[in-house]
Design an enzyme around this catalytic site. Structure first.
Site, PDB file in Angstrom:
ATOM      1  N   GLY A  44      -5.762  -5.799  -7.290  1.00 49.16           N
ATOM      2  CA  GLY A  44      -4.368  -5.359  -7.238  1.00 49.16           C
ATOM      3  C   GLY A  44      -3.605  -5.835  -8.451  1.00 49.16           C
ATOM      4  O   GLY A  44      -2.903  -6.844  -8.423  1.00 49.16           O
ATOM      5  N   ASP A  69      -7.701  -2.276 -10.163  1.00 53.37           N
ATOM      6  CA  ASP A  69      -6.650  -1.482  -9.509  1.00 53.37           C
ATOM      7  C   ASP A  69      -6.934  -0.008  -9.790  1.00 53.37           C
ATOM      8  O   ASP A  69      -7.412   0.331 -10.876  1.00 53.37           O
ATOM      9  CB  ASP A  69      -5.274  -1.861 -10.096  1.00 53.37           C
ATOM     10  CG  ASP A  69      -4.111  -1.510  -9.182  1.00 53.37           C
ATOM     11  OD1 ASP A  69      -4.080  -0.371  -8.678  1.00 53.37           O
ATOM     12  OD2 ASP A  69      -3.238  -2.362  -8.996  1.00 53.37           O
ATOM     13  N   HIS A 142      -2.623  -3.260   1.523  1.00 57.99           N
ATOM     14  CA  HIS A 142      -2.482  -4.161   2.665  1.00 57.99           C
ATOM     15  C   HIS A 142      -2.670  -3.484   4.016  1.00 57.99           C
ATOM     16  O   HIS A 142      -2.232  -4.005   5.031  1.00 57.99           O
ATOM     17  CB  HIS A 142      -1.109  -4.842   2.627  1.00 57.99           C
ATOM     18  CG  HIS A 142      -0.944  -5.787   1.471  1.00 57.99           C
ATOM     19  ND1 HIS A 142      -2.005  -6.387   0.833  1.00 57.99           N
ATOM     20  CD2 HIS A 142       0.163  -6.251   0.840  1.00 57.99           C
ATOM     21  CE1 HIS A 142      -1.548  -7.166  -0.138  1.00 57.99           C
ATOM     22  NE2 HIS A 142      -0.238  -7.102  -0.162  1.00 57.99           N
ATOM     23  N   ASP A 168       0.744 -12.183   0.326  1.00 57.83           N
ATOM     24  CA  ASP A 168       1.462 -11.442   1.369  1.00 57.83           C
ATOM     25  C   ASP A 168       0.937 -11.771   2.765  1.00 57.83           C
ATOM     26  O   ASP A 168       0.750 -10.888   3.602  1.00 57.83           O
ATOM     27  CB  ASP A 168       1.419  -9.930   1.086  1.00 57.83           C
ATOM     28  CG  ASP A 168       2.037  -9.597  -0.262  1.00 57.83           C
ATOM     29  OD1 ASP A 168       3.197  -9.984  -0.486  1.00 57.83           O
ATOM     30  OD2 ASP A 168       1.349  -9.004  -1.101  1.00 57.83           O
TER      31      ASP A 168
HETATM   32 MG    MG Z   1       1.391  -9.050  -3.264  1.00 61.65          MG
END
Ligand code: MG
Length: 208
Positions: A44, A69, A142, A168
């Site tokens: 990412g 990514d 996610h 996250d």
């Molecule tokens: Mg993040």
């Protein structure tokens, strides 16, 4: 070599689009610096905010950072979603396109010698990846399916003592989506990782 990110890079990272508060970025870089030298993987990249911190840390540790990514953005970056940035839409394809931004970020930061950019979906890259890793940063899509996939695909390549950072992570559903938290639970549960640090939504784990 200094172990504190130079001010010029700190300012550049602060000005780069992305979703990583500076205290978490510092904790991320510290986690990377604590990892053994070797091949590091960031899942990412987006526009490269965290890549600056990790690429700099890789240079300090004589390591190589691969940043992966597809550069089309996650669900929440698409038009109509909360984190959509219309300035990142390619005029020809009309799709989100963050690769040119990442390229510029790495070039401006003078980190081309320690950062390799890979453009692919993680499910593609998982089909050919076979390098041992000493550091892995999971910060890609996610959704439950992809978050679990990315962990299952790349964490087995971590060497014993290798460092896993997950971004996250929200234990409380009111604070954010749960898939990264489920990944941390899986790592510390069945896979025996030890949590060695946390800052905001960042968790740092060590592989047994
Ligand atoms: Mg993040």
């Amino acid at each position: 070599m200094p172990r504190v990110l130079p001010e010029s890079l700190r300012a550049q990272a602060a000005a780069t689009k992305g979703f990583l508060p500076e205290d978490e970025a510092q904790a991320l870089a510290a986690a990377a610096l604590s990892a053994p030298a070797g091949t590091w993987l960031e899942v990412g990249s987006y526009c490269g905010k965290s890549t600056i911190w990790l690429g700099w840390a890789a240079a300090q540790r004589d390591s190589q950072l691969v940043t992966l990514d597809h550069h089309r953005g996650s669900e929440e970056n698409q038009p109509g979603w909360e984190w959509h940035d219309p300035t990142l839409v390619d005029v020809e394809t009309q799709r989100l396109e963050t690769l040119p931004h990442l390229r510029r970020t790495v070039w401006r930061a003078h980190l081309e010698d320690s950062v390799s950019i890979v453009v692919a979906d993680t499910r593609q890259a998982a089909q050919w990846w076979n390098s041992p890793l000493t550091f892995l940063f999971l910060d890609g899509n996610h959704t439950e399916e992809v978050a679990q996939h990315d962990y299952a695909a790349f964490a087995p390549f971590l060497v014993p003592g290798g460092v896993l950072a997950v971004h996250d992570v929200f234990e409380n559903p009111a604070d954010g989506g749960q898939p990264p938290w489920h990944v941390v639970q899986r790592a510390t549960g069945e896979d025996g990782f030890e949590q060695t640090g946390r800052c905001g939504s960042l968790r740092v784990l060590r592989k047994p």
